[in-house]
Enzyme design. Sequence first.
Site: not given
Length: 300
Positions: A102, A129, A132, A219, A259, A287
């Site tokens: 990440r 991502h 996700q 988001d 998310c 996830r």
Amino acid sequence: MKHLLKMLDLSPEEIIEILNLADQLKYEQKHGIPHKFLKGKTLGMIFEKASTRTRVSFEAGMYQLGGYALFLSSQELQMGRGEPIEDTARVLSRYLDGIMIRTYKQEDVEVLAQNSTIPVINGLTDASHPCQVLADLMTIREYKNKLEGLKLCFIGDGHNMANSLIVGCLKVGMNVSVATPKGYEPAQFALDFAKDYANFELLSDPLEAAADADVLVTDVWSSMGQEDEADKRKKDFTGFQINCETIKAANPDVMVLHCLPAHKGEEITHKVFEEHADAIFDESENRLHAQKAVMVKLMG
Ligand code: CP
Ligand code: NVA
């Protein structure tokens, strides 16, 4: 499939194969059926940004698969003192069976993968991502029993989540509408990909984008690394929120995804968040299952 760096790298068939395996692993886990497909394998997890879901789900997932996960804060690695990514990749390839990273720049993840002899998984960059979005697709399919033909509407910042949703959802045959304020449009690579799709719309009116949506997604207005811009963004994103009006514009059985972490009162109201909490926390749970499927495919 050698790595998972971004949704663009996956074929529609590969996406569906991952989702099918994720469903199977979820079923097995819920029914106590052991699936130690990664016995004796080690995953290194490099974090240059904070995380709750990604860290815990990869670590728990690796354990459930019979393997081991190693948390590596980039601050404590020599990488944090300037050791080149190329060298880090070559060293870690000698010890580990896979790397999850990440970080900020997508390019760093690509360079890590180019120099590794083991699979690399993108656990979030500023550009994408993918883990996700695989969990999101899994959750949509659980709730709606299909993906093709559904309309997903994303409202908010054209950042990592928007970019990956555009590519992932179009690949599996969904219709996609995106509403962002001017100046916060998705990345050029996502728009270039979408321009071949008649079922993609980029708008600046959230209610127009939400019309007849089967899935609404948002988001945070300020992502990790954008903390300094938070005040300006609060102004610029006013109105780019999932609220009761957005829900009314969408299909009556619309599902809402986020998310997480969420800033309730900004990109989503408390009321809508709590009314759709079941789906949102199923999305979080997924996830774990989706990433276990990715790890089995790449490292098994
Ligand atoms: N959604 C997500 O990636 O959460 P974390 O930042 O907690 O990992
Ligand atoms: N866009 C958010 C997603 C967090 C999972 C961020 O990058 O901070």
